[in-house]
Design an enzyme around this catalytic site. Structure first.
Site, mmCIF file in Angstrom:
data_model
loop_
_atom_site.group_PDB
_atom_site.id
_atom_site.type_symbol
_atom_site.label_atom_id
_atom_site.label_comp_id
_atom_site.label_asym_id
_atom_site.label_seq_id
_atom_site.Cartn_x
_atom_site.Cartn_y
_atom_site.Cartn_z
ATOM 1 N N ASN A 204 0.941 -1.098 0.120
ATOM 2 C CA ASN A 204 0.108 0.013 0.161
ATOM 3 C C ASN A 204 0.802 1.069 0.304
ATOM 4 O O ASN A 204 0.676 1.870 -0.624
ATOM 5 C CB ASN A 204 -1.018 0.159 0.968
ATOM 6 N N GLY A 249 -5.126 12.614 -10.124
ATOM 7 C CA GLY A 249 -6.280 13.114 -9.314
ATOM 8 C C GLY A 249 -6.044 13.533 -8.518
ATOM 9 O O GLY A 249 -4.798 14.157 -8.226
ATOM 10 N N CYS A 256 -7.918 2.438 3.368
ATOM 11 C CA CYS A 256 -6.460 1.860 3.772
ATOM 12 C C CYS A 256 -5.189 2.953 3.734
ATOM 13 O O CYS A 256 -4.278 2.809 4.171
ATOM 14 C CB CYS A 256 -6.364 0.817 2.909
ATOM 15 N N LYS A 317 -13.322 6.719 -4.516
ATOM 16 C CA LYS A 317 -13.520 6.831 -5.893
ATOM 17 C C LYS A 317 -14.662 6.040 -5.713
ATOM 18 O O LYS A 317 -15.333 5.857 -5.054
ATOM 19 C CB LYS A 317 -12.317 5.282 -5.916
HETATM 20 C C1 UDX Z 1 -6.388 -0.494 -1.404
HETATM 21 C C2 UDX Z 1 -5.508 -1.274 -1.811
HETATM 22 O O1 UDX Z 1 -5.760 -1.665 -3.433
HETATM 23 C C3 UDX Z 1 -5.712 -2.751 -1.409
HETATM 24 O O2 UDX Z 1 -5.117 -3.708 -2.084
HETATM 25 C C4 UDX Z 1 -5.330 -3.068 -0.202
HETATM 26 O O3 UDX Z 1 -5.819 -4.320 0.460
HETATM 27 C C5 UDX Z 1 -6.634 -1.829 0.550
HETATM 28 O O4 UDX Z 1 -6.593 -0.590 -0.576
HETATM 29 P P1 UDX Z 1 -8.867 1.228 -1.569
HETATM 30 O O5 UDX Z 1 -8.792 1.298 -0.998
HETATM 31 O O6 UDX Z 1 -10.297 -0.143 -1.616
HETATM 32 O O7 UDX Z 1 -7.339 -0.709 -1.785
HETATM 33 O O8 UDX Z 1 -8.706 1.298 -3.217
HETATM 34 P P2 UDX Z 1 -7.336 2.007 -4.452
HETATM 35 O O9 UDX Z 1 -8.869 1.416 -5.116
HETATM 36 O O10 UDX Z 1 -6.726 1.111 -4.096
HETATM 37 O O11 UDX Z 1 -7.680 3.160 -4.055
HETATM 38 C C6 UDX Z 1 -7.006 4.337 -3.578
HETATM 39 C C7 UDX Z 1 -7.098 5.457 -3.508
HETATM 40 O O12 UDX Z 1 -6.061 6.005 -4.925
HETATM 41 C C8 UDX Z 1 -8.202 6.482 -3.827
HETATM 42 O O13 UDX Z 1 -8.631 7.609 -3.719
HETATM 43 C C9 UDX Z 1 -8.307 6.210 -5.780
HETATM 44 O O14 UDX Z 1 -9.374 7.523 -6.816
HETATM 45 C C10 UDX Z 1 -6.674 6.500 -6.413
HETATM 46 N N1 UDX Z 1 -6.689 6.156 -7.427
HETATM 47 C C11 UDX Z 1 -6.047 5.033 -7.378
HETATM 48 C C12 UDX Z 1 -5.937 7.292 -8.449
HETATM 49 O O15 UDX Z 1 -5.732 8.348 -8.189
HETATM 50 N N2 UDX Z 1 -5.363 6.835 -9.098
HETATM 51 C C13 UDX Z 1 -5.277 5.768 -9.759
HETATM 52 O O16 UDX Z 1 -4.507 4.659 -11.028
HETATM 53 C C14 UDX Z 1 -5.542 4.463 -8.516
#
Ligand code: UDX
Length: 423
Positions: A204, A249, A256, A317
């Site tokens: 993470n 973004g 997390c 997201k």
């Molecule tokens: C995350 C991890 O991906 C997952 O493996 C872990 O176990 C828990 O934390 P999650 O919190 O559901 O999962 O969100 P994720 O889809 O990873 O996105 C996290 C943040 O990054 C969001 O705010 C999202 O908008 C941002 N993000 C993600 C971006 O800005 N750009 C991207 O390309 C991907």
């Protein structure tokens, strides 16, 4: 097939329980919240998670999944107990293990001889031993099996894992836990508990670093006249970098990343290492929220006092109803501090928030607005009638922080448009 207790029915616990039942195990899920358990027993799923409701309903109908109040009630007669309880953050950034310890103490007296307790909550390095101590059951092995579930794709991620990580010094126990995933195709990584716990934080923290890097590059792109979309395409096609997790973004958030990055800094600090680079990543994310607010202000002539700002997207997201540590809320706070009037719309949020009114459609949110700020990448925003949006606004202006809006189409509809990371 095994009998599994899952303690905690948050999005990790409920997904884990429903998916284990789906692949054939007998699962009992427990929660301390009696109302929540009653709702789950009636088939009401408290979170928005694609595919989860169907999985739960089918598994309950097949007699593979049930819900009870209290950890001890679930754990009796179970060969495995999965701990999926929250590990909230203390003021100093460290993870609060009290829920994990309480759950461990509650199940200890009822677990059968030779049972295995599996820690799925994200816990600091060394927590396997904390659970062992709290249980005081030398015949019960405690294993770390971190989750890598993305909200919004949690069911898919569970059933199609990139890898299964099992942290235990005991080979036989590792084989037992690995056998729970029979039928799923994934590499199984068996390691010691400290390494398994570290993998979760490392993954993470690395992903957050990747995102802060891309967001910083987006700022550079704007300044030098480059296009971040093309830059990440050119970067991501290098297999050493990979194309995933490169979308810029308004900052990263969710339940997390903020918690885990801060905890990683604290874990390192407690171990005598100043993780300066990761502190920089966290600071860059805070700065990103400020930069978005600065851009909105600049587009509105340098002063936001009394300016009507419509916000599209509140969740951290798309495809979730989760607002925890949402970048959108961070940006909104900054806009309000600068005395803007904010009205928001989000496909998954239907009630007003403490400081923001929430509209029931993307169109009503923009009525009389001076600017729209798109903060969450919901697909719905791609297909809006932008000419209609322009007509409803006082000034047709949009700042797209997720690169969702078709720029030429918006211009044709009469918009002044800025997209994050594009000159
Ligand atoms: C995350 C991890 O991906 C997952 O493996 C872990 O176990 C828990 O934390 P999650 O919190 O559901 O999962 O969100 P994720 O889809 O990873 O996105 C996290 C943040 O990054 C969001 O705010 C999202 O908008 C941002 N993000 C993600 C971006 O800005 N750009 C991207 O390309 C991907």
């Amino acid at each position: 097939m095994s009998r599994i207790a899952v303690i905690g029915t948050g999005y990790v616990g409920l997904t884990t329980g429903a998916c284990f039942a789906h692949i054939g195990h007998d699962v009992v899920c427990a929660d301390i919240d009696a109302d929540k358990v009653a709702r789950l027993q009636r088939g009401e799923i408290p979170i928005l998670e694609p595919g989860l409701d169907e999985l739960v309903l089918n598994a309950v109908a097949d007699g593979k999944l049930s819900f009870v109040v209290g950890a001890a009630e679930a754990a009796k007669d179970c060969e495995f107990a999965y701990l999926c309880v929250p590990t909230p953050q203390d003021d100093d950034g460290s993870a609060d293990l009290s829920y994990v310890e309480t759950a461990a103490r509650q199940i200890a007296p009822v677990l059968p001889t030779g049972a295995v307790v599996v820690n799925k909550s994200t816990v600091p390095v060394g927590s396997t031993f904390v659970v062992e101590r709290a249980m005081n059951r030398p015949d019960v092995k405690v294993v770390s099996n971190p989750e890598f579930l993305r909200e919004g794709s949690a069911v898919h991620d569970f059933l199609h894992p990139d890898r299964v990580v099992i942290g235990t010094e005991d080979r036989d126990t590792a084989v037992k836990v690995a056998s729970l995933f029979l039928g799923l195709t994934a590499p199984v990584i068996v390691t010691d508990p400290a390494s398994a716990e570290t993998i979760k934080y490392a993954a993470n923290s690395f992903l957050a670093t990747k995102l802060s890097f891309v967001n910083a590059m987006a700022t550079v792109c704007e300044a030098v006249g480059a296009n971040i979309n093309d830059v990440v395409l050119g970067m991501g096609t290098d297999p050493r970098i990979g194309e995933k997790f490169l979308k810029p973004g308004p900052g990263w958030g969710g339940s997390c990343f903020p918690k885990d990055t801060r905890a990683m800094v604290k874990i390192a600090e407690d171990a005598g290492y100043d993780f300066e680079m990761l502190r920089g990543v966290i600071n860059a994310n805070e700065l990103q929220f400020d930069l978005v607010a600065d851009k909105v202000e600049a587009m509105c002539g340098g002063d936001l006092a009394g300016v009507k700002v419509a916000v599209w997207g509140l969740t951290f997201k798309a495809n979730t109803d989760d607002l925890r540590e949402s970048p959108s809320l961070e940006v909104i706070n900054r806009l309000i501090e600068r005395r803007a009037e904010v009205l928001a719309y989000d496909p998954a949020i239907h009630a007003d928030l403490d400081n923001v009114s929430v509209s029931d459609s993307a169109y009503t949110a923009v009525e009389g607005a001076d600017i729209v700020v798109l903060l969450t990448e919901w697909d719905e925003f791609r297909w809006l009638d932008m000419a209609k949006v322009a007509d409803l606004m006082t000034t047709p202006r949009i700042y797209d922080t997720r690169n969702v809006i078709d720029v030429p189409a918006a211009r044709r509809a009469g918009f002044e448009i800025c997209s994050l990371g594009r000159a």
